[in-house]
Design a protein around this motif. Structure first.
Motif, PDB file in Angstrom:
ATOM      1  N   ASN A 155       0.858  -1.176   0.000  1.00 61.45           N
ATOM      2  CA  ASN A 155       0.000   0.000   0.000  1.00 61.45           C
ATOM      3  C   ASN A 155       0.901   1.235   0.000  1.00 61.45           C
ATOM      4  O   ASN A 155       1.620   1.488   0.968  1.00 61.45           O
ATOM      5  CB  ASN A 155      -0.903  -0.001   1.236  1.00 61.45           C
TER       6      ASN A 155
ATOM      7  N   THR B  74       0.399   4.407   0.405  1.00 61.95           N
ATOM      8  CA  THR B  74       0.149   5.396   1.457  1.00 61.95           C
ATOM      9  C   THR B  74       0.765   4.974   2.778  1.00 61.95           C
ATOM     10  O   THR B  74       1.406   5.777   3.474  1.00 61.95           O
ATOM     11  CB  THR B  74      -1.371   5.625   1.629  1.00 61.95           C
TER      12      THR B  74
ATOM     13  N   LYS C 290      -7.454   0.587  -7.232  1.00 64.22           N
ATOM     14  CA  LYS C 290      -6.713   1.189  -8.337  1.00 64.22           C
ATOM     15  C   LYS C 290      -5.229   0.855  -8.257  1.00 64.22           C
ATOM     16  O   LYS C 290      -4.574   1.208  -7.275  1.00 64.22           O
ATOM     17  CB  LYS C 290      -6.916   2.699  -8.341  1.00 64.22           C
TER      18      LYS C 290
ATOM     19  N   THR D 207      -2.303   3.347  -6.997  1.00 63.30           N
ATOM     20  CA  THR D 207      -2.880   4.244  -5.990  1.00 63.30           C
ATOM     21  C   THR D 207      -3.228   3.479  -4.717  1.00 63.30           C
ATOM     22  O   THR D 207      -2.757   3.813  -3.628  1.00 63.30           O
ATOM     23  CB  THR D 207      -4.152   4.933  -6.527  1.00 63.30           C
ATOM     24  N   ASP D 208      -4.054   2.452  -4.857  1.00 66.81           N
ATOM     25  CA  ASP D 208      -4.429   1.629  -3.705  1.00 66.81           C
ATOM     26  C   ASP D 208      -3.409   0.527  -3.444  1.00 66.81           C
ATOM     27  O   ASP D 208      -3.303   0.039  -2.316  1.00 66.81           O
ATOM     28  CB  ASP D 208      -5.808   0.991  -3.933  1.00 66.81           C
TER      29      ASP D 208
ATOM     30  N   THR E 151       0.516  -1.349  -5.066  1.00 66.09           N
ATOM     31  CA  THR E 151       1.586  -1.504  -6.045  1.00 66.09           C
ATOM     32  C   THR E 151       2.284  -2.832  -5.783  1.00 66.09           C
ATOM     33  O   THR E 151       1.832  -3.605  -4.942  1.00 66.09           O
ATOM     34  CB  THR E 151       2.558  -0.308  -6.001  1.00 66.09           C
TER      35      THR E 151
END
Length: 429
Positions: free
Chosen positions: A165, A167, A296, A299-300, A302
């Motif tokens: 993730n 983020t 996505k 974004t959500d 990788t």
């Protein structure tokens, strides 16, 4: 408390026999009989999650287009990471009432069916259609046992993918370098933990998820060549690199969500994409599942190959075999196998499943960035087969491994795990 082996087998057969009564029309027919000629087809698989069901429907639509008027009975069996489906299939084969075709991983798992005289020799079909020339050598050879073909591949999955993730990693100021190895990965995960986030999402309600994580670590520590030698007795589970991998695995397990044994692989992957943790190790069928859940890419979530000093592609193959005897609808089964080898069907299947096509002529230009990268890696990386999916070795050895991982998850006893696996090595040849 674990049930005695004989009792477990008896219960499995009983449960599977009950399942036969409700899964498909042809399952209720006497052995060798037909439910109406070649206008029906029954297929068995363990593809029941959202993306898997969509991918399977691509195949079903393909065979219906090739054979108008065909009625397809989808006798998929959920749960157990495929073990429930295989138990149900075993009961049907024992009863002489097989489906027309069933899902199988190549090599080791396939060999178990061949040794039991349960799958048809498809060599003539392969030769007539020159299928071997249409796919990479590694893929074609995996469909063989003793030089004969017994299954038809639909796609190639990679088992050792680390999903993350962005983020969560960013908040912890962490970047995962696939070339930095396991030590750097563990250091990064501990940094995530220090940031207040859960480092690892794991869903091993079905033990294959843990087994797959451990095999990825062993591959990274021991290397591709030594991984292969584990199954020829040229390298031992008692080797220092394997012992280190087990210690690494203990550490990573301690950094995982505490409820990991209560959730499934797809639930864990979605939790990662939702930001509940930093990373999740799972095969690239997770890609199809995440996209199916409207997550996505980039974004959500990788991805990188599981960190190691060399690029290793942990090959998990999908394919289908047909029974050697008592096949209910032979013409329909033959049409099914030919449909699987249609390049357009393979591409459409891959788009839903997250895999890459098995045939080289399939157009992958419209597939995802992940799949484009996986295809390039498959062409250049060191390709090995998964033990967690009974591909690197036969079903009995793979079950010993799964049992050893399950026990190790509870005990953390490295010596006991090694004792189980070295004993299995001595008896597999």
């Amino acid at each position: 408390m674990r049930a005695p082996k004989k009792l477990k087998i008896s219960l499995a057969v009983t449960a599977a026999a009950s399942l036969i009564a409700v899964t498909g029309c042809s399952a209720n027919q006497p052995a060798g009989s037909s439910t109406g000629g070649s206008d029906k087809l029954e297929i068995t698989s363990w593809w029941t999650s959202g993306s898997e069901a969509d991918a399977l429907n691509v195949l079903i639509d393909g065979v219906k287009a090739a054979k108008p008027g065909l009625s397809v009975d989808n006798a998929a069996v959920s749960g157990g990471g495929g073990s429930n489906a295989r138990q149900a299939l075993a009961a049907r084969l024992q009863a002489g009432s097989p489906p027309d075709a069933w899902q199988v991983h190549p090599a080791g798992q396939l060999k178990s069916y061949v040794d039991g005289g349960q799958v048809a020799d498809l060599t003539e079909l392969w030769t007539q259609n020159d299928w071997a020339s249409q796919m990479p050598k590694d893929v074609a050879e995996a469909q063989q046992v003793n030089g004969k073909y017994y299954t038809v591949p639909i796609g190639v999955h990679r088992g050792n993918v680390l999903w993350s993730n962005p983020t969560v990693l960013s908040k912890a100021n962490v970047k995962i370098d696939p070339a930095a190895g396991v030590d750097a990965l563990i250091s990064s995960l501990k940094q995530v933990q220090a940031s207040g986030a859960t480092p690892v999402c794991l869903g091993d309600k079905d033990i294959f998820a843990s087994s797959q994580l451990l095999e990825s670590i062993i591959m990274s520590r021991a290397g591709a060549d030594n991984w292969k030698k584990l199954f020829t007795n040229e390298y031992s589970f008692d080797a220092p690199e394997v012992k280190q991998a087990l210690q690494d695995y203990k550490t990573i397990l301690s950094l995982a969500n505490k409820d990991h044994s209560a959730i499934t692989w797809d639930e864990a992957a979605k939790k990662m994409a939702d930001g509940a943790c930093a990373v999740n190790l799972m095969g690239d069928w997770a890609y199809g599942e995440l996209v199916n859940a409207k997550k996505k890419p980039g974004t959500d979530f990788t991805w990188v190959a599981f960190p190691g000093k060399e690029d290793i592609f942990d090959y998990v193959g999908d394919g289908f075999s047909i029974p050697a005897n008592n096949i209910p609808h032979a013409d329909a089964a033959n049409a099914w196998l030919k449909t699987l080898m249609d390049p357009k069907v393979q591409t459409a299947f891959a788009a839903k499943k997250g895999s890459i096509p098995a045939v080289k002529s399939a157009d992958i230009s419209g597939l995802s960035k992940y799949q484009q990268e996986a295809a390039k890696s498959f062409a250049s990386a060191k390709v090995v087969s998964s033990l967690a999916h009974a591909q690197a070795a036969g079903a009995e050895f793979a079950q010993t491994y799964a049992d050893a991982v399950s026990t190790f998850n509870g005990s953390g006893n490295i010596d006991a795990f090694i004792a189980s696996m070295t004993a299995a090595q001595k008896t597999q040849l």
